[in-house]
Design a protein around this motif. Structure first.
Motif, short mmCIF file in Angstrom:
data_model
loop_
_atom_site.label_atom_id
_atom_site.label_comp_id
_atom_site.label_asym_id
_atom_site.label_seq_id
_atom_site.Cartn_x
_atom_site.Cartn_y
_atom_site.Cartn_z
N UNK A 155 0.81 -1.22 0.00
CA UNK A 155 0.00 0.00 0.00
C UNK A 155 0.84 1.28 0.00
N UNK A 156 1.92 1.37 0.79
CA UNK A 156 2.70 2.63 0.79
C UNK A 156 3.41 2.92 -0.53
N UNK A 157 3.52 1.93 -1.41
CA UNK A 157 4.26 2.09 -2.65
C UNK A 157 3.39 2.36 -3.87
N UNK A 158 2.10 2.62 -3.63
CA UNK A 158 1.20 3.02 -4.72
C UNK A 158 0.73 4.44 -4.41
N UNK A 159 1.33 5.44 -5.04
CA UNK A 159 1.10 6.84 -4.67
C UNK A 159 -0.34 7.31 -4.85
N UNK A 160 -1.12 6.63 -5.68
CA UNK A 160 -2.49 7.08 -5.94
C UNK A 160 -3.45 6.68 -4.83
N UNK A 161 -2.97 5.95 -3.81
CA UNK A 161 -3.81 5.49 -2.71
C UNK A 161 -3.54 6.33 -1.45
N UNK A 162 -4.62 6.87 -0.89
CA UNK A 162 -4.55 7.59 0.40
C UNK A 162 -5.31 6.78 1.44
N UNK A 163 -4.61 6.31 2.46
CA UNK A 163 -5.23 5.46 3.47
C UNK A 163 -5.94 6.29 4.53
N UNK A 164 -7.22 5.95 4.75
CA UNK A 164 -8.03 6.64 5.75
C UNK A 164 -8.32 5.77 6.97
N UNK A 165 -8.12 4.46 6.85
CA UNK A 165 -8.44 3.61 7.98
C UNK A 165 -7.96 2.18 7.81
N UNK A 166 -7.82 1.51 8.96
CA UNK A 166 -7.40 0.10 8.99
C UNK A 166 -8.33 -0.63 9.95
N UNK A 167 -8.80 -1.81 9.52
CA UNK A 167 -9.81 -2.54 10.28
C UNK A 167 -9.33 -3.96 10.56
N UNK A 168 -9.41 -4.37 11.82
CA UNK A 168 -9.15 -5.76 12.19
C UNK A 168 -9.87 -6.02 13.52
N UNK A 169 -10.56 -7.15 13.61
CA UNK A 169 -11.29 -7.48 14.83
C UNK A 169 -10.35 -7.76 15.99
N UNK A 170 -9.08 -8.03 15.70
CA UNK A 170 -8.10 -8.34 16.73
C UNK A 170 -7.33 -7.06 17.10
#
Length: 348
Positions: free
Chosen positions: A21-36
């Motif tokens: 994910x950090x190496x694709x410049x067109x993607x801006x991360x807004x959140x991360x989801x995991x039940x753990x």
């Protein structure tokens, strides 16, 4: 710019978070989801992800941020319910393979994406390598005429390579061969018609289910594919995409792709031999986004432009790769009886 949330930060999901994910410049991360919560804490501690971007619940994450895309990197059995909910929430989806456990589930997700006007892509990352792209173009242009016979070998020794999933059902066909089956469809530009397959588990194998198999696959335009795969081979390891020899009416094509093992990497290879001529290595065109980076960059571009490129691994396209996997498993269960792909597709 495409805004995204990632769902699933386990072993493989964490690798996506760290390396893809950090190496694709067109993607801006807004959140991360995991039940753990521990998985989220690891991402915070090791990757510096802000605590306010982490959620233990998909519904809360979807309400808290305005994302375009869900990157689903969960365990296989969770793909169907999570992808379904993401589509219902209005998100475009990129999901790891296989994107569903059954053809019925897969068809439902494809229809749901269509009904909601959203993009559903399966991360068939082997498509995004220089060699198969070049071969697909050669075959599409009929450079060496029609393809008569394809021979594919995949050899790896899982016990000495850090393999983890000893109890996975169909570790060869469902977990590994799906890459090769999907590449068959891509490079041939054709669909499989029927398959005969046998699998087995050798003595002293740590696998709970069959890690070795051979299959004969007949394609609609008449090409026959001879496929041999093994997770228990003591021979020289092949690249992950295998070694391919394609016998055409006007020559031969040999190629291998995704050559990395135990920290060592090598380039894709492509050699062509015109009928009656000499073998000629082909220089391959590098891509700025290969492998999983290629899948993420591809769906980002589709979302941004609304235009779907050739050989895009949409959910609809991937139904045929999933059906081929299930047909080979069904054939192996019937001691190699021929199984028609149409029967598998209709069984849902």
């Amino acid at each position: 710019m495409v805004t995204a949330i990632q769902i699933g930060l386990g072993h493989w999901g964490f690798n996506w978070t760290q390396e893809v994910i950090p190496n694709v410049p067109s993607i801006e991360m807004l959140g991360y989801v995991d039940a753990n919560p521990a998985a989220l804490k690891r991402a915070q501690d090791e990757l510096g992800i802000a605590e306010e971007l982490c959620f233990t619940d998909l519904e809360r994450a979807a309400k808290a941020v305005d994302a375009d895309l869900a990157i689903c990197t969960l365990r296989t059995e969770a793909h169907y319910p999570v992808v379904k909910r993401c589509l219902q929430l209005g998100l475009n989806v990129l999901v790891e393979k296989p994107f569903a456990s059954t053809i019925a589930q897969a068809k439902e997700l494809v229809q749901l994406a269509k009904d909601h006007g959203r993009v559903l892509m399966v991360s068939q990352n082997y498509r995004f390598q220089p060699a198969p792209i070049a071969v697909a173009e050669l075959i599409g242009a009929q450079r060496f005429g029609s393809v008569n016979l394809v021979s594919i070998d995949f050899r790896r020794h899982a016990p000495s390579q850090g393999y983890r999933y000893w109890d996975m059902p169909d570790p060869l066909l469902a977990d590994m061969s799906i890459h090769h089956f999907d590449l068959m469809r891509m490079v041939l530009g054709d669909e499989p018609k029927r398959v005969s397959c046998r699998t087995w588990n050798p003595e002293a194998s740590p696998f709970g289910h069959d890690p070795i198999g051979v299959a004969t696959i007949e394609f609609e335009h008449g090409t026959m594919v001879s496929y041999r795969g093994s997770w228990m081979s003591s021979g020289p390891a092949t690249p992950w995409a295998g070694e391919w020899t394609m016998d055409c009416s006007e020559g031969e094509i040999f190629w291998a792709s995704r050559d990395n093992l135990m920290g060592k990497t090598g380039p894709d290879r492509l050699v062509v031999r015109p009928r009656g001529g000499e073998a000629q290595p082909v220089e391959l065109t590098p891509s700025p986004f290969t492998d999983r980076l290629g899948t993420l960059a591809a769906i980002s571009k589709v979302i941004e432009t609304g235009s779907t490129p050739a050989r895009f691994s949409s959910g609809h396209d991937n139904l045929h790769s999933l059906a081929l996997v299930q047909a080979t498993i069904a054939s192996a269960a019937q001691e190699g009886e021929w199984v028609d792909i149409a029967e598998i597709m209709a069984s849902a």
